[in-house]
Design a protein around this motif. Structure first.
Motif, PDB file in Angstrom:
ATOM      1  N   MET A   1      36.620  28.254  32.030  1.00 33.91           N
ATOM      2  CA  MET A   1      37.937  28.064  32.565  1.00 33.91           C
ATOM      3  C   MET A   1      38.079  28.939  33.812  1.00 33.91           C
ATOM      4  SD  MET A   1      41.734  28.769  30.935  1.00 33.91           S
ATOM      5  CE  MET A   1      41.127  29.645  29.578  1.00 33.91           C
ATOM      6  N   ASN A   2      38.606  28.345  34.881  1.00 32.54           N
ATOM      7  CA  ASN A   2      38.866  29.088  36.112  1.00 32.54           C
ATOM      8  C   ASN A   2      40.334  29.413  36.199  1.00 32.54           C
ATOM      9  OD1 ASN A   2      36.218  29.005  37.099  1.00 32.54           O
ATOM     10  ND2 ASN A   2      36.545  26.943  37.882  1.00 32.54           N
ATOM     11  N   ILE A   3      40.633  30.653  36.492  1.00 29.31           N
ATOM     12  CA  ILE A   3      42.015  31.084  36.679  1.00 29.31           C
ATOM     13  C   ILE A   3      42.119  31.693  38.066  1.00 29.31           C
ATOM     14  CG2 ILE A   3      43.843  32.627  35.908  1.00 29.31           C
ATOM     15  CD1 ILE A   3      42.620  32.476  33.107  1.00 29.31           C
ATOM     16  N   ASN A   4      43.078  31.218  38.824  1.00 26.53           N
ATOM     17  CA  ASN A   4      43.321  31.740  40.164  1.00 26.53           C
ATOM     18  C   ASN A   4      44.673  32.419  40.216  1.00 26.53           C
ATOM     19  OD1 ASN A   4      40.959  30.635  41.527  1.00 26.53           O
ATOM     20  ND2 ASN A   4      41.906  28.657  41.120  1.00 26.53           N
ATOM     21  N   PHE A   5      44.743  33.513  40.950  1.00 26.59           N
ATOM     22  CA  PHE A   5      45.995  34.224  41.174  1.00 26.59           C
ATOM     23  C   PHE A   5      46.299  34.177  42.650  1.00 26.59           C
ATOM     24  CE2 PHE A   5      44.164  36.360  37.490  1.00 26.59           C
ATOM     25  CZ  PHE A   5      45.237  36.388  36.612  1.00 26.59           C
ATOM     26  N   VAL A   6      47.554  33.973  42.972  1.00 30.75           N
ATOM     27  CA  VAL A   6      48.020  34.093  44.344  1.00 30.75           C
ATOM     28  C   VAL A   6      49.093  35.170  44.320  1.00 30.75           C
ATOM     29  CG1 VAL A   6      49.136  32.973  46.295  1.00 30.75           C
ATOM     30  CG2 VAL A   6      47.538  31.680  44.864  1.00 30.75           C
TER      31      VAL A   6
ATOM     32  N   LEU B   1      49.242  46.689  47.038  1.00 30.62           N
ATOM     33  CA  LEU B   1      48.714  45.641  46.169  1.00 30.62           C
ATOM     34  C   LEU B   1      47.284  45.960  45.737  1.00 30.62           C
ATOM     35  CD1 LEU B   1      49.226  42.905  44.839  1.00 30.62           C
ATOM     36  CD2 LEU B   1      48.446  41.824  46.941  1.00 30.62           C
ATOM     37  N   ARG B   2      46.466  46.396  46.688  1.00 29.10           N
ATOM     38  CA  ARG B   2      45.082  46.759  46.349  1.00 29.10           C
ATOM     39  C   ARG B   2      45.041  47.911  45.347  1.00 29.10           C
ATOM     40  NH1 ARG B   2      40.978  44.456  49.021  1.00 29.10           N
ATOM     41  NH2 ARG B   2      41.371  43.467  51.007  1.00 29.10           N
TER      42      ARG B   2
ATOM     43  N   LEU C   1      39.395  43.392  37.282  1.00 28.48           N
ATOM     44  CA  LEU C   1      39.206  42.556  38.467  1.00 28.48           C
ATOM     45  C   LEU C   1      38.125  43.088  39.403  1.00 28.48           C
ATOM     46  CD1 LEU C   1      42.941  41.754  39.273  1.00 28.48           C
ATOM     47  CD2 LEU C   1      41.270  40.338  38.073  1.00 28.48           C
ATOM     48  N   PHE C   2      37.476  44.177  39.021  1.00 32.06           N
ATOM     49  CA  PHE C   2      36.424  44.750  39.868  1.00 32.06           C
ATOM     50  C   PHE C   2      35.308  43.729  40.096  1.00 32.06           C
ATOM     51  CE2 PHE C   2      32.400  47.061  40.369  1.00 32.06           C
ATOM     52  CZ  PHE C   2      32.692  47.785  41.513  1.00 32.06           C
ATOM     53  N   GLY C   3      34.920  43.568  41.337  1.00 31.13           N
ATOM     54  CA  GLY C   3      33.835  42.659  41.679  1.00 31.13           C
ATOM     55  C   GLY C   3      34.245  41.209  41.816  1.00 31.13           C
ATOM     56  N   ARG C   4      35.482  40.920  41.531  1.00 29.77           N
ATOM     57  CA  ARG C   4      35.961  39.539  41.660  1.00 29.77           C
ATOM     58  C   ARG C   4      36.243  39.233  43.116  1.00 29.77           C
ATOM     59  NH1 ARG C   4      35.133  37.235  36.640  1.00 29.77           N
ATOM     60  NH2 ARG C   4      35.691  38.785  35.099  1.00 29.77           N
ATOM     61  N   TYR C   5      36.153  37.985  43.448  1.00 25.87           N
ATOM     62  CA  TYR C   5      36.432  37.542  44.809  1.00 25.87           C
ATOM     63  C   TYR C   5      37.906  37.746  45.124  1.00 25.87           C
ATOM     64  CZ  TYR C   5      37.229  34.534  48.801  1.00 25.87           C
ATOM     65  OH  TYR C   5      37.599  34.061  50.026  1.00 25.87           O
ATOM     66  N   SER C   6      38.174  38.290  46.290  1.00 31.24           N
ATOM     67  CA  SER C   6      39.558  38.393  46.755  1.00 31.24           C
ATOM     68  C   SER C   6      39.581  38.080  48.245  1.00 31.24           C
ATOM     69  CB  SER C   6      40.138  39.783  46.493  1.00 31.24           C
ATOM     70  OG  SER C   6      39.489  40.745  47.286  1.00 31.24           O
ATOM     71  N   ASN C   7      40.693  37.559  48.677  1.00 33.67           N
ATOM     72  CA  ASN C   7      40.847  37.197  50.083  1.00 33.67           C
ATOM     73  C   ASN C   7      42.253  37.588  50.525  1.00 33.67           C
ATOM     74  OD1 ASN C   7      40.317  36.068  52.609  1.00 33.67           O
ATOM     75  ND2 ASN C   7      41.004  34.056  51.985  1.00 33.67           N
ATOM     76  N   VAL C   8      42.336  38.314  51.612  1.00 36.91           N
ATOM     77  CA  VAL C   8      43.623  38.720  52.148  1.00 36.91           C
ATOM     78  C   VAL C   8      43.887  37.930  53.423  1.00 36.91           C
ATOM     79  CG1 VAL C   8      44.959  40.620  53.127  1.00 36.91           C
ATOM     80  CG2 VAL C   8      43.439  41.032  51.184  1.00 36.91           C
TER      81      VAL C   8
END
Length: 87
Positions: free
Chosen positions: A1-6, A15-16, A28-35
């Protein structure tokens, strides 16, 4: 299952820190994040942004009121959007 957060906010650093993305013990360490950073708009761009938004909705607005709002909102995009949605 994929879960995305915005997540949104005006202070990316806060936030960081909250998410602890750099902490190896964080879930959430190592997870993809995009700012996606959005800089303040200039006065001219802010006016244009609101005028075009109102035009898209076929709403006639007094340019003086838009200019007053822009002078108070200092080009902050989130506040400009809130103003446009509430007027």
């Amino acid at each position: 299952m994929n879960i995305n957060f915005v997540l949104t906010g005006s202070e990316v650093g806060v936030l960081r820190d909250f998410l602890r993305l750099d902490d190896a013990n964080s879930p959430l360490f190592g997870r993809y994040s995009n700012v996606i950073g959005v800089e303040r708009f200039s006065r001219e761009r802010s006016i244009d942004f609101l005028v075009k938004g109102f035009e898209r909705l076929n709403l006639k607005q007094d340019l003086r009121k838009i200019e007053e709002a822009v002078d108070g909102l200092d080009g902050l995009v989130g506040y400009l959007v809130t103003y446009g949605c509430t007027v």
